[in-house]
Design an enzyme around this catalytic site. Structure first.
Site, PDB file in Angstrom:
ATOM      1  CG  ASP A 105      -0.405  10.362   2.893  1.00 42.47           C
ATOM      2  OD1 ASP A 105       0.249  11.114   3.651  1.00 42.47           O
ATOM      3  OD2 ASP A 105       0.129   9.532   2.136  1.00 42.47           O
ATOM      4  CG  HIS A 153       3.741  16.354  -3.073  1.00 37.49           C
ATOM      5  ND1 HIS A 153       3.210  16.029  -1.854  1.00 37.49           N
ATOM      6  CD2 HIS A 153       4.318  15.218  -3.552  1.00 37.49           C
ATOM      7  CE1 HIS A 153       3.465  14.766  -1.586  1.00 37.49           C
ATOM      8  NE2 HIS A 153       4.136  14.249  -2.605  1.00 37.49           N
ATOM      9  CB  ALA A 190      10.829   4.521 -24.820  1.00 35.93           C
ATOM     10  NE  ARG A 224       4.631  20.141 -27.117  1.00 30.15           N
ATOM     11  CZ  ARG A 224       5.692  20.515 -26.425  1.00 30.15           C
ATOM     12  NH1 ARG A 224       6.797  19.819 -26.488  1.00 30.15           N
ATOM     13  NH2 ARG A 224       5.656  21.588 -25.668  1.00 30.15           N
TER      14      ARG A 224
END
Length: 198
Positions: free
Chosen positions: A15, A113, A158, A178
């Protein structure tokens, strides 16, 4: 192929160049101003968000501090609320629907990445858009990874790390996140555990 084309197509890129650094700096300047507003400066906050975001619906409230990479790649629908410490690494688009609520310390990152160190070493990264549907609630300390779609009406518990798409009308929790269960009729009667709606 340009860097921006690589970004848009989910390819590896570095970038740097093509004005990307300047765009990130502009975002940081706007965020600095936003994050240092006084609580009473609601009008100023709205003005700054309009300059910052790619799209912004009505009735948006974001508690400072908030952090973004570009800002312009964030698209938010009507009636949005985000609590403290929202981080959006928006090197590519993040779409957030209407009536979405985000708890404190949430990270949405469409950018990642490569796992291989040799690919990662020169600074390679990739970006895949994130989509959050309408009426979604995202709990505290959730991390949403590249390319994720969260369906309408779903709740992310959470501390979850969302590594796969989440369908609509479910509660999903955990690391990796999940589906725990469908949202059902009992949820209309009980708002939390055994606490009944009056």
């Amino acid at each position: 192929m340009t860097i921006r084309e690589k970004m848009k197509n989910g390819m590896l890129y570095i970038d740097e160049g093509e004005g990307l650094e300047e765009e990130r700096k502009k975002c940081k300047e706007l965020l600095y101003d936003f994050n240092h507003t006084r609580p009473s400066e609601e009008i100023e906050r709205k003005k700054l968000l309009k300059k910052l975001l790619g799209d912004m619906g009505e009735n948006i409230w974001i508690e400072p501090p908030v952090h973004m990479a570009y800002g312009k790649n964030v698209h938010i629908g009507d009636h949005f609320y985000a609590n403290f410490n929202l981080v959006i690494v928006d090197d590519i688009d993040v779409y957030i629907g209407e009536h979405v609520m985000i708890a404190p310390n949430v990270t949405i990152t469409p950018t990642g990445h490569p796992v291989d160190a040799n690919l990662r070493r020169p600074g390679n990264q990739f970006s895949i858009p994130v989509r959050i549907g309408n009426d979604v609630w995202i709990g505290s300390n959730v991390v949403i990874l590249p390319g994720i779609t969260i369906g309408d009406n779903s709740v992310i518990g959470a501390g979850s790390v969302v590594t796969h798409d989440v369908p609509e009308n479910v509660i999903a929790v955990g690391n990796p996140c999940r589906v725990l269960r469908d949202i059902n009729e009992r949820d209309k009667e009980y708002y939390y555990k055994n606490r009944r709606v009056d």
